[in-house]
Design a protein around this motif. Structure first.
Motif, PDB file in Angstrom:
ATOM      1  N   SER A  50      -3.662   1.896 -22.259  1.00 56.37           N
ATOM      2  CA  SER A  50      -4.153   2.074 -20.887  1.00 56.37           C
ATOM      3  C   SER A  50      -5.410   1.257 -20.598  1.00 56.37           C
ATOM      4  O   SER A  50      -5.787   1.093 -19.434  1.00 56.37           O
ATOM      5  CB  SER A  50      -4.421   3.554 -20.619  1.00 56.37           C
ATOM      6  OG  SER A  50      -5.388   4.044 -21.531  1.00 56.37           O
ATOM      7  N   ASP A  51      -6.058   0.707 -21.621  1.00 54.25           N
ATOM      8  CA  ASP A  51      -7.242  -0.126 -21.419  1.00 54.25           C
ATOM      9  C   ASP A  51      -6.887  -1.525 -20.916  1.00 54.25           C
ATOM     10  O   ASP A  51      -7.755  -2.249 -20.438  1.00 54.25           O
ATOM     11  CB  ASP A  51      -8.044  -0.272 -22.714  1.00 54.25           C
ATOM     12  CG  ASP A  51      -8.686   1.040 -23.151  1.00 54.25           C
ATOM     13  OD1 ASP A  51      -8.854   1.928 -22.301  1.00 54.25           O
ATOM     14  OD2 ASP A  51      -9.013   1.163 -24.346  1.00 54.25           O
ATOM     15  N   PHE A  52      -5.626  -1.908 -21.046  1.00 54.20           N
ATOM     16  CA  PHE A  52      -5.186  -3.236 -20.635  1.00 54.20           C
ATOM     17  C   PHE A  52      -4.777  -3.200 -19.170  1.00 54.20           C
ATOM     18  O   PHE A  52      -3.995  -2.346 -18.756  1.00 54.20           O
ATOM     19  CB  PHE A  52      -3.997  -3.703 -21.486  1.00 54.20           C
ATOM     20  CG  PHE A  52      -4.385  -4.004 -22.899  1.00 54.20           C
ATOM     21  CD1 PHE A  52      -4.658  -5.308 -23.291  1.00 54.20           C
ATOM     22  CD2 PHE A  52      -4.492  -2.991 -23.839  1.00 54.20           C
ATOM     23  CE1 PHE A  52      -5.033  -5.590 -24.597  1.00 54.20           C
ATOM     24  CE2 PHE A  52      -4.861  -3.257 -25.146  1.00 54.20           C
ATOM     25  CZ  PHE A  52      -5.131  -4.556 -25.520  1.00 54.20           C
ATOM     26  N   SER A  59       6.049   0.480 -17.257  1.00 54.75           N
ATOM     27  CA  SER A  59       7.192   0.398 -18.169  1.00 54.75           C
ATOM     28  C   SER A  59       7.315  -0.996 -18.783  1.00 54.75           C
ATOM     29  O   SER A  59       7.687  -1.141 -19.948  1.00 54.75           O
ATOM     30  CB  SER A  59       8.491   0.789 -17.464  1.00 54.75           C
ATOM     31  OG  SER A  59       8.789  -0.101 -16.417  1.00 54.75           O
ATOM     32  N   THR A  60       6.974  -2.031 -18.024  1.00 53.39           N
ATOM     33  CA  THR A  60       7.005  -3.389 -18.554  1.00 53.39           C
ATOM     34  C   THR A  60       5.901  -3.576 -19.583  1.00 53.39           C
ATOM     35  O   THR A  60       6.110  -4.212 -20.628  1.00 53.39           O
ATOM     36  CB  THR A  60       6.893  -4.423 -17.421  1.00 53.39           C
ATOM     37  OG1 THR A  60       7.987  -4.220 -16.519  1.00 53.39           O
ATOM     38  CG2 THR A  60       6.926  -5.842 -17.940  1.00 53.39           C
ATOM     39  N   THR A  61       4.745  -3.000 -19.335  1.00 54.41           N
ATOM     40  CA  THR A  61       3.654  -3.044 -20.313  1.00 54.41           C
ATOM     41  C   THR A  61       4.092  -2.379 -21.611  1.00 54.41           C
ATOM     42  O   THR A  61       3.877  -2.915 -22.703  1.00 54.41           O
ATOM     43  CB  THR A  61       2.390  -2.365 -19.746  1.00 54.41           C
ATOM     44  OG1 THR A  61       1.959  -3.071 -18.590  1.00 54.41           O
ATOM     45  CG2 THR A  61       1.260  -2.343 -20.766  1.00 54.41           C
ATOM     46  N   THR A  62       4.735  -1.225 -21.497  1.00 60.62           N
ATOM     47  CA  THR A  62       5.244  -0.522 -22.672  1.00 60.62           C
ATOM     48  C   THR A  62       6.228  -1.393 -23.444  1.00 60.62           C
ATOM     49  O   THR A  62       6.186  -1.471 -24.676  1.00 60.62           O
ATOM     50  CB  THR A  62       5.913   0.802 -22.248  1.00 60.62           C
ATOM     51  OG1 THR A  62       4.926   1.622 -21.612  1.00 60.62           O
ATOM     52  CG2 THR A  62       6.511   1.534 -23.436  1.00 60.62           C
ATOM     53  N   THR A  81      -3.410  11.708 -27.357  1.00 62.13           N
ATOM     54  CA  THR A  81      -2.301  11.238 -26.519  1.00 62.13           C
ATOM     55  C   THR A  81      -2.369   9.733 -26.280  1.00 62.13           C
ATOM     56  O   THR A  81      -1.464   9.170 -25.678  1.00 62.13           O
ATOM     57  CB  THR A  81      -2.303  11.960 -25.157  1.00 62.13           C
ATOM     58  OG1 THR A  81      -3.554  11.725 -24.512  1.00 62.13           O
ATOM     59  CG2 THR A  81      -2.071  13.451 -25.328  1.00 62.13           C
ATOM     60  N   ALA A  82      -3.429   9.102 -26.745  1.00 56.89           N
ATOM     61  CA  ALA A  82      -3.592   7.658 -26.528  1.00 56.89           C
ATOM     62  C   ALA A  82      -2.924   6.869 -27.645  1.00 56.89           C
ATOM     63  O   ALA A  82      -3.002   7.244 -28.819  1.00 56.89           O
ATOM     64  CB  ALA A  82      -5.072   7.295 -26.447  1.00 56.89           C
ATOM     65  N   LYS A  83      -2.300   5.776 -27.276  1.00 61.61           N
ATOM     66  CA  LYS A  83      -1.702   4.864 -28.244  1.00 61.61           C
ATOM     67  C   LYS A  83      -2.683   3.715 -28.433  1.00 61.61           C
ATOM     68  O   LYS A  83      -2.921   2.929 -27.528  1.00 61.61           O
ATOM     69  CB  LYS A  83      -0.364   4.347 -27.710  1.00 61.61           C
ATOM     70  CG  LYS A  83       0.559   3.838 -28.780  1.00 61.61           C
ATOM     71  CD  LYS A  83       1.864   3.294 -28.216  1.00 61.61           C
ATOM     72  CE  LYS A  83       2.685   4.329 -27.507  1.00 61.61           C
ATOM     73  NZ  LYS A  83       3.941   3.770 -26.975  1.00 61.61           N
ATOM     74  N   MET A  84      -3.263   3.631 -29.635  1.00 59.60           N
ATOM     75  CA  MET A  84      -4.270   2.635 -29.945  1.00 59.60           C
ATOM     76  C   MET A  84      -3.614   1.410 -30.570  1.00 59.60           C
ATOM     77  O   MET A  84      -2.598   1.520 -31.254  1.00 59.60           O
ATOM     78  CB  MET A  84      -5.311   3.219 -30.893  1.00 59.60           C
ATOM     79  CG  MET A  84      -5.866   4.569 -30.452  1.00 59.60           C
ATOM     80  SD  MET A  84      -6.501   4.596 -28.756  1.00 59.60           S
ATOM     81  CE  MET A  84      -8.035   3.755 -29.003  1.00 59.60           C
ATOM     82  N   ASN A  85      -4.199   0.243 -30.337  1.00 63.04           N
ATOM     83  CA  ASN A  85      -3.593  -1.026 -30.735  1.00 63.04           C
ATOM     84  C   ASN A  85      -4.566  -1.901 -31.516  1.00 63.04           C
ATOM     85  O   ASN A  85      -5.738  -1.993 -31.171  1.00 63.04           O
ATOM     86  CB  ASN A  85      -3.179  -1.806 -29.481  1.00 63.04           C
ATOM     87  CG  ASN A  85      -2.213  -1.026 -28.639  1.00 63.04           C
ATOM     88  OD1 ASN A  85      -1.030  -1.026 -28.921  1.00 63.04           O
ATOM     89  ND2 ASN A  85      -2.710  -0.327 -27.626  1.00 63.04           N
TER      90      ASN A  85
END
Length: 116
Positions: A50-52, A59-62, A81-85
């Motif tokens: 969500s930071d991007f 959905s395209t970002t996902t 609940t956050a997906k970190m990258n």
């Protein structure tokens, strides 16, 4: 696949020895995925999806993050609940020395060129 993928909340990632050059080269071939890779390379932390701020739908970002993860370019982990990258720079450098650096340098040169 990593052991975390077997648990309910883990995400599937290729193990280092499963990462293929073709997939690594394909992943940043899309301008949005290349942008994500460049932003991750500039980060000292592991930002959440969500930071991007990308000019595409959620959905395209996902989808773009999934392609990067499944190719072995990024590692994603849940924190709450956050997906970190984070970039898998160590894995990529071990398998393909200098490749990630060259891709990032080329992307920076391209971004610096005047628009036509």
């Amino acid at each position: 696949m990593t052991p975390a993928a077997a648990s309910g909340r883990g995400l599937p990632h290729p193990a280092r020895e499963e990462i293929r050059l073709e997939s690594v080269l394909h992943a940043p071939s899309d301008p949005m995925r290349l942008r994500i890779v460049r932003e991750l390379a500039a980060e000292s932390s592991e930002p959440a999806c969500s930071d991007f701020v990308l000019p595409v739908t959620r959905s395209t970002t996902t989808h773009h993050f999934r392609v990067l993860r499944e190719s072995g370019v990024v590692r994603q982990v849940y924190r709450g609940t956050a997906k970190m990258n984070g970039l898998r720079a160590d894995d990529l450098d071990a398998l393909f020395p200098g490749l990630l650096d060259r891709v990032l340098e080329a992307a920076a040169r391209q971004a610096a060129r005047p628009e036509r």
